[in-house]
Design a protein around this motif. Structure first.
Motif, PDB file in Angstrom:
ATOM      1  N   TYR A 191       0.840  -1.206   0.000  1.00 49.05           N
ATOM      2  CA  TYR A 191       0.000   0.000   0.000  1.00 49.05           C
ATOM      3  C   TYR A 191       0.868   1.246   0.000  1.00 49.05           C
ATOM      4  O   TYR A 191       0.585   2.230  -0.661  1.00 49.05           O
ATOM      5  CB  TYR A 191      -0.938   0.038   1.214  1.00 49.05           C
ATOM      6  N   GLU A 218       3.954   8.879   0.623  1.00 47.10           N
ATOM      7  CA  GLU A 218       3.821  10.175  -0.034  1.00 47.10           C
ATOM      8  C   GLU A 218       5.117  10.726  -0.613  1.00 47.10           C
ATOM      9  O   GLU A 218       5.106  11.753  -1.284  1.00 47.10           O
ATOM     10  CB  GLU A 218       3.217  11.200   0.945  1.00 47.10           C
ATOM     11  N   ARG A 233       3.371  18.198   3.683  1.00 46.35           N
ATOM     12  CA  ARG A 233       3.114  16.961   4.433  1.00 46.35           C
ATOM     13  C   ARG A 233       4.369  16.445   5.130  1.00 46.35           C
ATOM     14  O   ARG A 233       4.337  15.993   6.257  1.00 46.35           O
ATOM     15  CB  ARG A 233       2.556  15.895   3.466  1.00 46.35           C
ATOM     16  N   THR A 285      -6.618   8.826   4.658  1.00 40.78           N
ATOM     17  CA  THR A 285      -7.044   9.399   5.941  1.00 40.78           C
ATOM     18  C   THR A 285      -6.577  10.848   6.010  1.00 40.78           C
ATOM     19  O   THR A 285      -5.556  11.204   5.424  1.00 40.78           O
ATOM     20  CB  THR A 285      -6.441   8.613   7.129  1.00 40.78           C
ATOM     21  N   ILE A 338      -3.067  12.259   6.025  1.00 45.92           N
ATOM     22  CA  ILE A 338      -2.210  11.556   6.990  1.00 45.92           C
ATOM     23  C   ILE A 338      -1.453  10.474   6.236  1.00 45.92           C
ATOM     24  O   ILE A 338      -0.235  10.418   6.229  1.00 45.92           O
ATOM     25  CB  ILE A 338      -3.052  10.900   8.107  1.00 45.92           C
ATOM     26  N   SER A 339      -2.225   9.609   5.601  1.00 42.65           N
ATOM     27  CA  SER A 339      -1.652   8.500   4.841  1.00 42.65           C
ATOM     28  C   SER A 339      -2.630   8.234   3.710  1.00 42.65           C
ATOM     29  O   SER A 339      -3.832   8.155   3.954  1.00 42.65           O
ATOM     30  CB  SER A 339      -1.536   7.261   5.741  1.00 42.65           C
ATOM     31  N   GLY A 340      -2.141   8.153   2.492  1.00 42.65           N
ATOM     32  CA  GLY A 340      -3.105   7.845   1.444  1.00 42.65           C
ATOM     33  C   GLY A 340      -2.778   8.462   0.109  1.00 42.65           C
ATOM     34  O   GLY A 340      -1.652   8.889  -0.136  1.00 42.65           O
TER      35      GLY A 340
END
Lengths: 890, 101
Positions: free
Chosen positions: A238, A736, A753, B53, B63-65
């Motif tokens: 993922y 990311e 981020r 998220t 956040i993560s994704g």
């Protein structure tokens, strides 16, 4: 560069009906999602509209979920044939493979921001060749830079030997480039001082797979979805190969697949699996071998192994020794050093060895690996316990978390486990790598291993360790292509120090405007034991380019030239050029060709990238990316190779590629497919059948089941193990950010981020050290070990860590890296985790520069460090950037 | 959706600056995240489609994704006891222009 403040836009230009549509694929992870580029001129101020007949998608806006939405990050303005054009780059909504229906990760999703746009943070793309004159990198014409580079290159080779010319290059940035680079370095210069971006030596990254007979990329994506039990070691797909998870594995899990993750952190994929019938084996760094063999032990103790498969597909003693003078004596693992340590007489012999190792007993393995014993039992059951007469269809996926520590041991162990559960040669029952980068390597020459000074006792030389060779002062010219080198290798701060000593601290620095003077100065530098650095890059990288390079060549990249490459299921695509490279930047194949011509090498007269690809095609014959028949078909039809491949669009075609009797091309779904029936007449025409299509890559075509002794690695593990206040210090990717952030540091959305390098630490470990999320921390060590010199092995264990220590060839140095603390529940206690390639805060500085003594690869994943709070970061109390929420929210 | 976080958040209104509002369509492929707010992590998601998220204390940052931008935040203003939604930061999923569609 960009600051960590991102102001989101509230509108985006839609491509009008009639916009040009160009197919390509993503430049980032192994999956290589198919993408479409919509391009139209800025002049005329044309915009698409919300009605279906007003935009290039033929869809009414606002669109439904999964529709062709265009986010502002998917739009850019580029120069095409010198004129500004809008481009919208989104996943191909018509994609039939890989990212079916047009999904993508945020990396490929935001790839439009990669394009050179002088009004955006990509403005600092390298545009002109540069030379360091009076300490400053100054623009010079191509001819000037190439002539100086060629002169000093020839001089180094002629006076200091081919091995003094070191080449450190990416292995993946398109077939045309890697072919040209390897033709130059290996065929013409023929240096053993050559390696790729992710290893100090040109060796296999998965020696256990190689020895067992497994190709790294045999499986099809369908297989990962259709496995009933899937063991994933050393990665959360993922995070790093997102579509492989969201479009394939996730669907498998939704269909009842039992997914087992062997990783120390519970990120989104792991959390999803756990919440949906899967299992998390939260393994301590470096202990995978014990855990894997403990699972294997439970399987054989219960007689759950796939007996029929083993009977038909595992070599016995004579078979693994076979080879008419080849065979075990000539394989990399059967030097005198390692005689008898790996080879077995077949399954029963292997089983006997396995059961005799106390360290693989459940209680011991559970204790050292830190994984609950019941979980280990469950994993063994899911992987192998028959349900009546029916066996589970089990597949095994590995990645760097597994093989970048105890490289040989872990890959031998996982191969054996795969074999006994019947993985490897059937649909849904496969074994392979998930992949990191895409597969864009094509060799144009053979690595001259016999020129390497490194040798373990026995007959085989080992590929030269380019880091230790450089540290020892033997490299006179470092030609660095598309890699940071220093931050991507272990012991980064030691490497940087040595570069400084050899390059900058040498008295011979260029302080002249005269070309001959410049050349003579560089010659004097190398004669005095110093080093010259030539860097081919798209951005100026600190420090290899910004501080150390004497000559910098600006490279053209994805989208700026038409190239070929394959993805993780061997799917070859054409990556079309769709905009102009910045300034005078040129593709790497061109730079190499120009350099080669000036060095007197023949065979570099290519006019375009297609010429390179067409020359390279015959070298791909028999390999997993065999694309030669695409060229044959092209020539029959009066087309170029690029044109023919382009006809397949984002579908591409899976290698090896074959031509049917009617002249059409077809691809290969998976390798080692024991269920595949080949043409009984054999390969027709120019087709080549490699054994790997239906068998395994060994002399007999059956698998070698290998031993994996813990003792070959345990001395290093025990020495590195955290003591006192120390924690394991590991690193890797996070979803990311891609690699060194060369693009992401120029995307405000991503910099916001992840502005600085982060340090994930478990809540309990943080509390004990008074650390909170958002604190600035120092991660440091007094005992980063490093090898001093390339040595000749005399006795069997001279190359082991203990042996090197005894010989005085290991130096202990200090290293320190700052970061922002992320206190979280999703990481294993006893370890910290950082982004592996934040170039200004390199986590690899804390990883021991000690290679696996058998393979020559680094143990990247197991450094050790202390951590302390040194202050508070600006992200702790402000809301604009970063987030400290955990990554396992489901 | 509008939520009282219980801790101060970016763009938060009210005496504790903890009332924030966001669009709940995931800025990846438009998944519906209604009802996915989690009080312990002050987050929205995971999106049922691809698990993204969002951190609602930090302007909807991912956040993560896989989202292609942060979750669009609705700018709130307080007038007495009335809460007004006056602007949106970021393009809402599905649209090419927040107002035009």
């Amino acid at each position: 560069m960009t600051t960590p403040y991102y102001i989101p836009e509230t509108n985006v230009p839609l491509p009008p009906k009639g916009a040009e549509i160009i197919t390509t694929a993503c430049d980032y992870c192994i999956v290589a999602c198919g993408l479409k580029v919509f391009r139209w001129p800025v002049a005329g101020s044309v915009r698409g509209g919300p009605k279906a007949n007003e935009n290039a998608f033929g869809v009414k806006f606002p669109v439904d979920p999964l529709g062709p939405w265009v986010a502002p990050n998917q739009h850019n303005i580029v120069l095409h044939k010198g004129q500004p054009h809008h481009v919208v780059v989104i996943p191909d909504k018509d994609a039939e493979f890989v990212n079916k229906g047009g999904d993508s990760s945020l990396r490929g999703g935001c790839i439009a921001q990669k394009c050179y746009n002088p009004q955006s943070p990509t403005r600092d793309r390298l545009k002109r060749p540069m030379m360091r004159i009076y300490g400053i990198l100054q623009p010079v014409p191509w001819d000037f830079a190439l002539e100086v580079a060629a002169e000093i290159g020839k001089y180094v080779i002629d006076n200091h030997g081919a091995n003094a010319y070191g080449v450190k290059t990416y292995s993946y940035q398109f077939i045309e480039n890697t072919y040209a680079i390897t033709k130059y370095a290996l065929r013409h210069i023929n240096t053993a001082n050559f390696t790729f971006h992710d290893t100090p030596s040109d060796v296999s990254s998965t020696p256990g797979f190689r020895d067992a007979g497994f190709d790294n990329f045999g499986p099809a994506y369908d297989d990962w979805m259709n496995a009933e039990t899937l063991l994933i070691c050393g990665t959360d797909p993922y995070e790093t190969k997102t579509i492989l998870f969201t479009q394939w594995i996730m669907r498998g899990i939704q269909n009842g697949q039992k997914a087992i993750f062997m990783v120390p952190r519970r990120t989104a994929g792991v959390a999803y699996a756990e919440a949906n019938g899967g299992l998390w084996l939260d393994v301590n760094p470096g202990t995978d071998l014990l855990l894997i063999n403990a699972i294997a032990r439970i399987i054989v103790e219960n007689g759950w192994q796939d007996k029929d498969w083993i009977k038909n597909w595992v070599n016995n003693k004579w078979e693994s020794s076979s080879g008419f003078g080849q065979g075990t004596r000539n394989t990399p693992w059967q030097w005198r050093t390692t005689w008898g340590k790996f080879q077995t007489k077949g399954f029963e012999d292997w089983k006997k060895w396995l059961l005799a190792q106390d360290e693989f007993k459940l209680a011991h393995a559970a204790k050292v690996s830190g994984v609950d014993a019941q979980k280990i039992r469950t994993a063994a059951e899911w992987m192998a316990k028959p349900n009546g007469l029916k066996r589970p269809k089990t597949s095994v996926m590995i990645e760097k978390g597994l093989y970048w520590s105890n490289n040989v041991g872990n890959t031998q162990a996982i191969s054996a486990l795969g074999i006994i559960v019947g993985a490897g040669g059937r649909p849904g029952q496969v074994i392979g790598r998930a992949g990191g980068h895409q597969r864009g390597g094509q060799r144009g020459g053979k690595y001259p291993r016999n020129k390497s000074p490194m040798k373990v006792p026995g007959r085989r030389r080992r590929a030269l360790d380019t880091d230790t060779y450089m540290i020892a002062g033997h490299t006179r010219l470092a030609h660095v292509i598309g890699t940071t080198w220093i931050q991507s290798m272990a012991g980064s701060q030691q490497l940087a120090k040595r570069f400084h000593e050899l390059v900058l601290a040498n008295p011979h620095q260029v302080r002249s405007y005269d070309k001959q003077d410049i050349i003579d100065t560089l010659k004097k530098r190398v004669d005095l034991g110093g080093m010259v650095v030539v860097n081919q890059e798209i951005y100026l990288v600190d420090p290899i380019g910004a501080r150390f390079a004497d000559i910098v060549f600006p490279a053209a990249t994805w989208g700026e030239e038409t190239f070929m490459r394959a993805n993780g299921e061997r799917r070859l695509r054409l990556y079309n050029k769709f905009y102009d490279p910045p300034g005078e930047a040129k593709p790497d194949w061109w730079i190499i060709a120009e350099l080669s011509k000036r060095m007197g090498f023949d065979g570099f007269d290519w006019k375009n990238a297609n010429d390179v690809a067409e020359e390279a095609s015959r070298f791909s014959r028999g390999s997993r990316k065999d694309f030669h028949m695409i060229k044959v078909a092209a020539k029959r039809e009066g087309k170029t190779l690029h044109q023919k491949l382009g006809e397949f669009g984002t579908n591409g075609i899976q290698g090896p590629v074959f031509m049917k009797e009617d002249g059409t091309l077809h691809g290969t779904k998976r390798l080692h497919d024991t269920t595949l029936e080949l043409d009984e007449l054999g390969p027709q025409g120019a087709n080549v059948f490699n054994k790997k299509l239906t068998h395994f890559n060994s002399q007999t075509g059956k698998c070698n089941i290998q031993k994996s002794p813990w003792s070959l690695f345990s001395d290093y593990w025990e020495w590195m193990k955290p003591k006192g206040d120390e924690l394991w210090c590991s690193s890797g990717r996070t979803n990311e950010r891609w690699q060194s952030g060369f693009d992401d540091r120029r995307r405000p959305y991503i910099v916001q981020r992840w502005p600085d390098n982060y340090v994930e630490i478990h809540t309990d470990d943080a509390k004990a050290r008074g650390i909170e999320s958002g604190d600035t921390v120092m991660v440091y060590s007094d005992r980063v070990p490093s090898l001093k010199e390339t040595t000749l092995g005399i006795e069997g264990s001279d190359y082991s860590f203990t042996g090197q220590m005894k010989a005085g060839n290991v130096e202990l140095t200090r290293a320190a890296v700052t970061g922002v603390a992320m206190v979280t529940r999703h990481i294993k206690k006893g370890m910290i985790y950082m982004d592996f390639l934040h170039t200004s805060q390199p986590a690899n500085a804390l990883e021991g520069r000690i290679v696996d003594w058998i393979s020559g690869n680094y143990n990247y994943k197991m450094g050790t460090a202390k951590i302390k709070k040194i202050g508070v970061s600006p992200y702790k109390y402000s809301f604009r950037s970063m987030s400290f929420a955990p990554r396992d929210i489901i | 959706m509008i939520v009282k976080l219980g801790v101060e958040g970016g763009g938060g209104i009210g005496p504790n600056r903890d009332v924030v509002a966001f669009n709940y369509f995931c800025t990846h492929q438009g998944g519906d995240m209604t009802g996915s707010y989690k009080g312990d992590t002050k987050s929205l998601g995971a999106c049922p489609l691809h698990l993204s998220t969002y951190d609602l204390t930090r302007h909807g940052i991912l956040i993560s994704g896989q989202a292609y931008q942060s979750l669009p935040q609705v700018l709130l203003e307080l007038n007495g006891n009335d809460v007004f939604a006056v602007a949106v930061f970021g393009l809402i999923y599905g649209r090419f222009d927040n107002l035009q569609g």
